[in-house]
Motif scaffolding. Sequence first.
Motif, PDB file in Angstrom:
ATOM      1  N   VAL A   2      58.948  46.693  31.035  1.00 41.05           N
ATOM      2  CA  VAL A   2      57.815  47.614  30.866  1.00 41.05           C
ATOM      3  C   VAL A   2      56.871  47.478  32.046  1.00 41.05           C
ATOM      4  N   ASN A   3      56.087  48.493  32.203  1.00 40.70           N
ATOM      5  CA  ASN A   3      54.975  48.382  33.127  1.00 40.70           C
ATOM      6  C   ASN A   3      53.789  47.869  32.331  1.00 40.70           C
ATOM      7  N   VAL A   4      53.149  46.875  32.844  1.00 40.56           N
ATOM      8  CA  VAL A   4      52.020  46.307  32.135  1.00 40.56           C
ATOM      9  C   VAL A   4      50.738  46.837  32.764  1.00 40.56           C
ATOM     10  N   SER A   5      49.986  47.580  31.986  1.00 34.75           N
ATOM     11  CA  SER A   5      48.751  48.138  32.520  1.00 34.75           C
ATOM     12  C   SER A   5      47.532  47.450  31.926  1.00 34.75           C
ATOM     13  N   VAL A   6      47.752  46.664  30.889  1.00 32.32           N
ATOM     14  CA  VAL A   6      46.633  46.024  30.190  1.00 32.32           C
ATOM     15  C   VAL A   6      45.748  45.189  31.124  1.00 32.32           C
ATOM     16  N   PRO A   7      46.312  44.296  31.947  1.00 36.52           N
ATOM     17  CA  PRO A   7      45.425  43.460  32.764  1.00 36.52           C
ATOM     18  C   PRO A   7      44.903  44.184  34.014  1.00 36.52           C
ATOM     19  N   HIS A   8      44.941  45.511  34.010  1.00 38.12           N
ATOM     20  CA  HIS A   8      44.491  46.257  35.176  1.00 38.12           C
ATOM     21  C   HIS A   8      43.030  45.951  35.524  1.00 38.12           C
ATOM     22  N   SER A   9      42.179  45.811  34.509  1.00 39.97           N
ATOM     23  CA  SER A   9      40.760  45.547  34.771  1.00 39.97           C
ATOM     24  C   SER A   9      40.566  44.209  35.481  1.00 39.97           C
ATOM     25  N   GLU A  10      41.416  43.245  35.164  1.00 40.30           N
ATOM     26  CA  GLU A  10      41.328  41.944  35.840  1.00 40.30           C
ATOM     27  C   GLU A  10      41.725  42.064  37.305  1.00 40.30           C
ATOM     28  N   VAL A  11      42.747  42.868  37.549  1.00 39.41           N
ATOM     29  CA  VAL A  11      43.171  43.102  38.934  1.00 39.41           C
ATOM     30  C   VAL A  11      42.044  43.799  39.691  1.00 39.41           C
ATOM     31  N   THR A  12      41.458  44.803  39.059  1.00 42.32           N
ATOM     32  CA  THR A  12      40.357  45.554  39.673  1.00 42.32           C
ATOM     33  C   THR A  12      39.202  44.628  40.054  1.00 42.32           C
ATOM     34  N   ALA A  13      38.870  43.723  39.152  1.00 41.07           N
ATOM     35  CA  ALA A  13      37.761  42.800  39.415  1.00 41.07           C
ATOM     36  C   ALA A  13      38.047  41.937  40.640  1.00 41.07           C
ATOM     37  N   LEU A  14      39.275  41.465  40.766  1.00 44.65           N
ATOM     38  CA  LEU A  14      39.638  40.630  41.918  1.00 44.65           C
ATOM     39  C   LEU A  14      39.648  41.447  43.211  1.00 44.65           C
ATOM     40  N   LEU A  15      40.058  42.713  43.111  1.00 48.75           N
ATOM     41  CA  LEU A  15      40.111  43.560  44.302  1.00 48.75           C
ATOM     42  C   LEU A  15      38.707  43.913  44.801  1.00 48.75           C
ATOM     43  N   GLU A  16      37.774  44.020  43.867  1.00 50.56           N
ATOM     44  CA  GLU A  16      36.401  44.361  44.231  1.00 50.56           C
ATOM     45  C   GLU A  16      35.793  43.347  45.178  1.00 50.56           C
ATOM     46  N   GLU A  17      36.235  42.103  45.068  1.00 47.89           N
ATOM     47  CA  GLU A  17      35.748  41.052  45.968  1.00 47.89           C
ATOM     48  C   GLU A  17      36.009  41.420  47.426  1.00 47.89           C
ATOM     49  N   SER A  18      37.041  42.180  47.658  1.00 50.29           N
ATOM     50  CA  SER A  18      37.381  42.595  49.019  1.00 50.29           C
ATOM     51  C   SER A  18      37.115  44.081  49.247  1.00 50.29           C
ATOM     52  N   ASP A  19      36.292  44.673  48.381  1.00 51.45           N
ATOM     53  CA  ASP A  19      35.947  46.094  48.487  1.00 51.45           C
ATOM     54  C   ASP A  19      37.164  47.007  48.425  1.00 51.45           C
ATOM     55  N   LEU A  20      38.132  46.627  47.653  1.00 49.32           N
ATOM     56  CA  LEU A  20      39.322  47.468  47.497  1.00 49.32           C
ATOM     57  C   LEU A  20      39.300  48.132  46.125  1.00 49.32           C
ATOM     58  N   ASP A  21      39.869  49.297  46.064  1.00 47.18           N
ATOM     59  CA  ASP A  21      39.890  50.030  44.810  1.00 47.18           C
ATOM     60  C   ASP A  21      41.261  50.676  44.636  1.00 47.18           C
ATOM     61  N   PHE A  22      42.052  50.121  43.756  1.00 45.42           N
ATOM     62  CA  PHE A  22      43.378  50.665  43.480  1.00 45.42           C
ATOM     63  C   PHE A  22      43.425  51.194  42.059  1.00 45.42           C
ATOM     64  N   ARG A  23      44.178  52.257  41.876  1.00 48.19           N
ATOM     65  CA  ARG A  23      44.406  52.762  40.529  1.00 48.19           C
ATOM     66  C   ARG A  23      45.809  52.398  40.089  1.00 48.19           C
ATOM     67  N   PHE A  24      45.983  52.270  38.778  1.00 43.84           N
ATOM     68  CA  PHE A  24      47.296  51.925  38.254  1.00 43.84           C
ATOM     69  C   PHE A  24      48.165  53.177  38.218  1.00 43.84           C
ATOM     70  N   HIS A  25      49.354  53.055  38.751  1.00 46.17           N
ATOM     71  CA  HIS A  25      50.294  54.163  38.835  1.00 46.17           C
ATOM     72  C   HIS A  25      51.294  54.004  37.706  1.00 46.17           C
ATOM     73  N   SER A  26      51.292  54.936  36.766  1.00 47.52           N
ATOM     74  CA  SER A  26      52.089  54.703  35.560  1.00 47.52           C
ATOM     75  C   SER A  26      53.573  55.017  35.718  1.00 47.52           C
ATOM     76  N   LYS A  27      53.922  55.742  36.757  1.00 43.23           N
ATOM     77  CA  LYS A  27      55.350  56.011  36.963  1.00 43.23           C
ATOM     78  C   LYS A  27      55.906  55.008  37.978  1.00 43.23           C
ATOM     79  N   ASP A  28      57.058  54.460  37.705  1.00 44.44           N
ATOM     80  CA  ASP A  28      57.595  53.523  38.689  1.00 44.44           C
ATOM     81  C   ASP A  28      58.861  54.055  39.350  1.00 44.44           C
ATOM     82  N   ASP A  29      59.135  55.345  39.158  1.00 47.91           N
ATOM     83  CA  ASP A  29      60.332  55.900  39.788  1.00 47.91           C
ATOM     84  C   ASP A  29      60.008  56.612  41.105  1.00 47.91           C
TER      85      ASP A  29
END
Length: 146
Positions: A2-29
């Motif tokens: 499966v694609n795990v999107s639940v911990p996306h907010s945690e990833v976002t928080a870590l990325l903010e430290e470096s001024d990065l902003d990524f969105r979760f892409h729900s399709k993996d094909d």
Amino acid sequence: MVNVSVPHSEVTALLEESDLDFRFHSKDDDFALKTYDTNIMGRFSCPNDECGSTGWSSKKIAITIRMYTGDKYNARVYHQRCQECKRLSQPILDDSYAERVAYRLKKWSGVEMEAPVYGGESNGPHIRSLCEGCKAGHCSEGKWYC
Ligand SMILES: [Zn+2]
Ligand SMILES: [Zn+2]
């Protein structure tokens, strides 16, 4: 798998430290700009009520991180099978998920960082027949034995 999107907010928080902003892409094909196989830590419990297994923890859960155009990413976490009854189980992830995904995205974005020290020795041999990541050819642990 499966694609795990639940911990996306945690990833976002870590990325903010470096001024990065990524969105979760729900399709993996879709075509990914970059792909990286690594592993994370977590715990599995057997979904089979009749199985005597009390679950297991793994320091080698295969994960494939992908980056797409337009500052999007996703991560595929591979399941493992119960050693006793061979039923497939989805892991409960710990902080290593967000840490490793954020680290990879920062690296791909050109952020200078010290290489992380991934603690922990492997808890027992990696059983390739029980690992969906190995089966899919995306397990960095499994590759060491190939
Ligand atoms: Zn079981
Ligand atoms: Zn594996």
